[in-house]
Design a protein around this motif. Structure first.
Motif, PDB file in Angstrom:
ATOM      1  N   VAL A 140       8.383  11.556 126.965  1.00 52.28           N
ATOM      2  CA  VAL A 140       9.260  10.658 128.028  1.00 52.28           C
ATOM      3  C   VAL A 140       8.945  10.959 129.591  1.00 52.28           C
ATOM      4  CG1 VAL A 140      11.561   9.885 128.549  1.00 52.28           C
ATOM      5  CG2 VAL A 140      10.758   9.882 126.099  1.00 52.28           C
ATOM      6  N   PRO A 141       9.256  12.273 129.912  1.00 52.69           N
ATOM      7  CA  PRO A 141       8.988  12.581 131.305  1.00 52.69           C
ATOM      8  C   PRO A 141       7.547  11.961 131.838  1.00 52.69           C
ATOM      9  CG  PRO A 141      10.083  14.360 130.186  1.00 52.69           C
ATOM     10  CD  PRO A 141       9.477  13.611 128.994  1.00 52.69           C
ATOM     11  N   GLN A 142       6.564  12.403 131.007  1.00 53.14           N
ATOM     12  CA  GLN A 142       5.197  11.811 131.413  1.00 53.14           C
ATOM     13  C   GLN A 142       4.965  10.541 131.485  1.00 53.14           C
ATOM     14  OE1 GLN A 142       2.767  14.133 132.519  1.00 53.14           O
ATOM     15  NE2 GLN A 142       1.592  12.365 133.123  1.00 53.14           N
ATOM     16  N   VAL A 143       5.698   9.801 130.678  1.00 48.72           N
ATOM     17  CA  VAL A 143       5.587   8.430 130.355  1.00 48.72           C
ATOM     18  C   VAL A 143       6.190   7.574 131.582  1.00 48.72           C
ATOM     19  CG1 VAL A 143       6.237   6.197 129.072  1.00 48.72           C
ATOM     20  CG2 VAL A 143       5.187   8.334 127.927  1.00 48.72           C
ATOM     21  N   VAL A 144       7.483   8.214 131.899  1.00 53.26           N
ATOM     22  CA  VAL A 144       8.111   7.793 133.169  1.00 53.26           C
ATOM     23  C   VAL A 144       7.391   8.141 134.450  1.00 53.26           C
ATOM     24  CG1 VAL A 144      10.319   8.064 134.647  1.00 53.26           C
ATOM     25  CG2 VAL A 144      10.414   7.950 132.091  1.00 53.26           C
ATOM     26  N   ALA A 145       6.673   9.265 134.610  1.00 56.72           N
ATOM     27  CA  ALA A 145       6.018   9.507 135.689  1.00 56.72           C
ATOM     28  C   ALA A 145       4.832   8.537 135.761  1.00 56.72           C
ATOM     29  CB  ALA A 145       5.460  10.740 135.630  1.00 56.72           C
ATOM     30  N   ASN A 146       4.188   8.331 134.660  1.00 63.60           N
ATOM     31  CA  ASN A 146       2.905   7.111 134.577  1.00 63.60           C
ATOM     32  C   ASN A 146       3.289   5.824 134.968  1.00 63.60           C
ATOM     33  OD1 ASN A 146       1.199   9.152 133.842  1.00 63.60           O
ATOM     34  ND2 ASN A 146       1.356   8.639 131.853  1.00 63.60           N
ATOM     35  N   THR A 147       4.636   5.494 134.579  1.00 66.72           N
ATOM     36  CA  THR A 147       5.241   4.070 134.770  1.00 66.72           C
ATOM     37  C   THR A 147       5.384   4.198 136.178  1.00 66.72           C
ATOM     38  OG1 THR A 147       6.084   4.030 132.729  1.00 66.72           O
ATOM     39  CG2 THR A 147       6.848   2.459 134.295  1.00 66.72           C
ATOM     40  N   LYS A 148       5.942   5.193 136.819  1.00 72.81           N
ATOM     41  CA  LYS A 148       6.192   4.976 138.307  1.00 72.81           C
ATOM     42  C   LYS A 148       4.851   4.951 139.381  1.00 72.81           C
ATOM     43  CE  LYS A 148      10.706   7.403 138.367  1.00 72.81           C
ATOM     44  NZ  LYS A 148      11.383   8.571 138.630  1.00 72.81           N
ATOM     45  N   GLN A 149       3.742   5.508 138.543  1.00 73.29           N
ATOM     46  CA  GLN A 149       2.548   5.575 139.308  1.00 73.29           C
ATOM     47  C   GLN A 149       1.898   4.109 139.205  1.00 73.29           C
ATOM     48  OE1 GLN A 149       0.230   8.718 137.735  1.00 73.29           O
ATOM     49  NE2 GLN A 149       1.145  10.042 139.075  1.00 73.29           N
ATOM     50  N   LEU A 150       2.070   3.582 138.037  1.00 73.45           N
ATOM     51  CA  LEU A 150       1.598   2.347 137.742  1.00 73.45           C
ATOM     52  C   LEU A 150       2.411   1.066 138.687  1.00 73.45           C
ATOM     53  CD1 LEU A 150       0.670   2.270 134.122  1.00 73.45           C
ATOM     54  CD2 LEU A 150      -0.700   2.362 135.911  1.00 73.45           C
TER      55      LEU A 150
END
Length: 188
Positions: A140-150
């Motif tokens: 989840v933390p990695q997905v949240v970070a990726n979503t913010k970058q996108l």
């Protein structure tokens, strides 16, 4: 120098390390623990190989085959009952009348057998599911970070013009861009 040498020899010994040996009383030696685990794992694998690898007889293969039959037979049998009810309803109804005569304690026994048989499999599958959920939650933390970058890469809408339609059109319509016009002319 002789006194320091004697103290060092007393603390670390000629071929022994008194400090290390004392520390190992309170904390396990990680290297020795790893070696013990490696030996234990090797012995366990050897035992499994001796137990399951050699001497598989026709009886073992037959038992493995029989252990795999109940689930598919129950599933296909239930589907077969639906087909039988549609193809020959009178035959199906007469069989169901016979089942209605089965006493309750026999149904309870059948339920217990099926529950124990399928319960073990259900427990294994639910534990595998819980492990997969835990692995997913760890991402989840990695997905949240990726979503913010996108989201940062997404095009931004023009300035908020509120309810003024003319202002919205003027903001979104392409206007004259001197640099772009000059570039287009240089390309011709």
């Amino acid at each position: 120098m002789g006194l320091i040498e004697r103290l060092m020899t007393m603390a670390f010994g000629g071929s022994r390390n008194v400090v290390k040996e004392t520390a190992e009383v309170f904390r396990e030696n990680a290297e020795a623990a790893g070696a013990r685990r490696s030996v234990l794992q090797g012995q366990t694998l050897e035992q499994f190989a001796a137990e399951f690898g050699a001497g598989r007889t026709w009886f073992d293969a037959a038992m493995d085959g029989l252990n795999r039959l109940p689930r598919p037979l129950l599933a296909f049998g239930t589907l077969g009952l639906f087909v039988a009810a549609m193809v020959n309803p009178i035959w199906f109804a007469s069989r169901m009348q016979g089942i209605a005569l089965v006493p309750d304690p026999l149904w309870w026994l059948m339920g217990a057998i099926v529950s124990f048989y399928f319960g073990a499999r259900h427990q294994i599958k639910s534990q595998e599911f819980q492990r997969s959920v835990a692995a997913t939650m760890a991402q989840v933390p990695q997905v949240v970070a990726n979503t913010k970058q996108l989201e940062a890469l997404a095009p931004r809408p023009p300035a908020d013009s509120g309810h003024d339609a003319r202002l919205s059109l003027s903001v979104t319509e392409a206007g004259d861009n001197a640099a772009l016009s000059e570039w287009r002319l240089s390309r011709q």
